[in-house]
Design an enzyme around this catalytic site. Structure first.
Site, PDB file in Angstrom:
ATOM      1  CG  ASP A 135     -42.056 -23.779  64.932  1.00 45.76           C
ATOM      2  OD1 ASP A 135     -41.385 -24.093  65.923  1.00 45.76           O
ATOM      3  OD2 ASP A 135     -41.571 -23.669  63.789  1.00 45.76           O
ATOM      4  CG  HIS A 168     -37.812 -23.833  66.073  1.00 43.53           C
ATOM      5  ND1 HIS A 168     -38.766 -23.926  65.076  1.00 43.53           N
ATOM      6  CD2 HIS A 168     -36.609 -24.043  65.463  1.00 43.53           C
ATOM      7  CE1 HIS A 168     -38.178 -24.189  63.927  1.00 43.53           C
ATOM      8  NE2 HIS A 168     -36.861 -24.262  64.128  1.00 43.53           N
ATOM      9  CG  ASN A 260     -31.332 -27.167  59.036  1.00 48.78           C
ATOM     10  OD1 ASN A 260     -31.505 -26.432  58.066  1.00 48.78           O
ATOM     11  ND2 ASN A 260     -31.921 -26.975  60.210  1.00 48.78           N
ATOM     12  CB  SER A 323     -35.902 -23.386  61.133  1.00 44.46           C
ATOM     13  OG  SER A 323     -36.269 -24.740  61.225  1.00 44.46           O
TER      14      SER A 323
END
Length: 444
Positions: A135, A168, A260, A323
């Site tokens: 990530d 994130h 998404n 996520s």
């Protein structure tokens, strides 16, 4: 109970009493250990006096009697009562659900919904179970994550693996394995799993299939058994496909966010057949409007949860999207691989999928159920308690039977395993813990 039924039962028990002489109070055992049995009817005093009972208690409104007998006599008592048509069983041990004391846990509705607290009774993970977060990095100074990290790698040249300008990866890591029950912040799914931070996205949250593929290979080569990818792109990439196949061949489970875009168009790498693709569900088990959907989405998980942020001083906030859903599944995989380190990645995936609760056609299998997945994986049968001195400490422990093994919670977030090479209905005396001496146990 009717007079006729009582007389018939007493007569049946009376026939058995002569055969119980060999397990009477004097000859039953030299051990002082006892176990409670429940008899599905009220037993007269004459029968209780004849049985090798240490103590007894009646529950007249339910026509039931609880008797306490020596462990070595219990098997014979159960067998003989069953032969006479009298229903009896080992008193079922009950345990409270395990709720962490983290002050923000009350706002993490996702965990009760997926029945994580009951699963936490049996395991909260192991530090040897490593989940790689490929990530934007992970904030290594966050108080809920500082003790969770193992060495990682920065593949972007924009910082270190333990820096996270985008914030994130830190949220993802905390959903998987925030240090839980520590009196601060939030809980994670796998309390004691380790996180390997692999920085494949820059501080804007942007990367490429090249950096993500390098991140997967690094994770696999350095001991991760699960890789979480809360990222995606619009099309398959040959190199990324090869990296996923590289992980699968080495028994590493890859979990990815479905995306998404509120579309049924596949997102990659989630749509790769070897990847466990995760959509986002609501508190009412409906699809979040933003979540991608379709038969390529394998399971769903709650899509909003309070998680760690990179705010100054180690803050917290709502983390929403697929996520956030994917790391719940990665954390559940961590619980399963902690409970049974010999489980293959394919077995872990199958248990998660097959135990999911159906919530609509927008996902292939449904919303994850942590307790069902763990119980299915370990063949735990809550209706069949097992009691015995499995670890030789002189005390009885409740455990369960699992495919030729006895298992029990070690009280420290793990599961102890004792091998037993006979059938489930074999005699109840054996060297359960391999110390060269016989221990006495009961299976019911």
């Amino acid at each position: 109970m009717s007079t006729h039924r009582l007389r018939a039962s007493v007569a049946a028990i009376g026939v058995v009493l002569g055969t119980l002489a060999s397990v009477g109070p004097a000859a039953a055992t030299t051990s002082t250990e006892t176990v409670d049995l429940v008899v599905g009817q009220e037993l007269p005093a004459s029968v209780l006096d004849a049985l090798p009972v240490v103590t007894h208690e009646r529950l007249a409104p339910l026509d039931a009697t609880r008797i306490t007998v020596h462990v070595a006599a219990a098997g014979s008592v159960l067998d003989h009562l069953a032969a006479s048509g009298v229903r009896a069983w080992v008193d079922t041990p009950m345990r409270s659900t395990r709720t962490p004391n983290d002050p923000r846990y009350g706002g993490q509705w996702a965990f009760p919904l997926v029945r994580a607290p009951h699963a936490w009774q049996y395991t909260t993970g192991r530090s040897t179970t490593v989940v790689a977060v490929v990530d934007s990095g992970v904030d290594g100074s966050h108080p809920d994550l500082a003790d969770a990290l193992v060495p990682g790698r920065d593949l972007t040249g924009t910082g270190s693996a333990t820096s996270d300008g985008a914030g994130h990866g830190t949220g993802v890591a905390s959903v998987i394995a925030a240090r839980s029950n520590n009196g601060i912040g939030v809980a994670g799914m796998c309390w004691t799993c380790s996180i390997m931070p692999v920085k494949a996205l820059d501080d804007r949250g942007v990367g490429s299939a090249w950096t993500v593929s390098r991140g997967i290979v690094h994770a696999v080569d350095n001991g991760a058994s699960i890789v979480n990818l809360s990222l995606g792109g619009p099309r398959p990439d040959p190199l990324l496909d090869d990296a996923i196949d590289y992980a699968v061949r080495r028994d590493v489970l890859v979990v990815a966010a479905a995306g998404n875009g509120n579309t049924s168009t596949p997102s990659w790498p989630a749509a790769h057949p070897a990847v466990l693709a995760v959509g986002a569900s609501t508190e009412l088990d409906e699809r979040y409007e933003f979540s991608n959907h379709g038969d390529w989405v394998d399971v769903a998980a709650p899509g909003c949860i309070e998680a760690a942020t990179v705010r100054s001083g180690g803050g917290y906030g709502q983390f929403c999207g697929t996520s956030a859903a994917a790391p719940l599944v990665a954390g559940l995989a961590g619980l399963l691989r902690s409970a049974d380190p010999n489980m293959s990645a394919a077995d872990v995936r199958r248990e998660i999928e097959q135990s999911a609760d159906a919530i609509g056609a927008w996902t292939r299998h449904g919303r994850i159920d942590a307790t069902a997945a763990l119980f299915d994986a370990l063949d735990i049968e809550p209706g069949r308690p097992v009691v015995g001195d499995w670890d030789g400490d002189g005390e009885l422990e409740p455990g369960w039977w699992d495919r030729g093994h006895w298992r029990l919670d070690d009280g420290n977030g793990g599961i102890i395993e004792f091998r037993y090479g006979r059938a489930q209905d074999a005699p109840i005396v054996g060297d359960w813990n391999g110390d060269g001496r016989d221990e006495i146990g009961i299976i019911r």
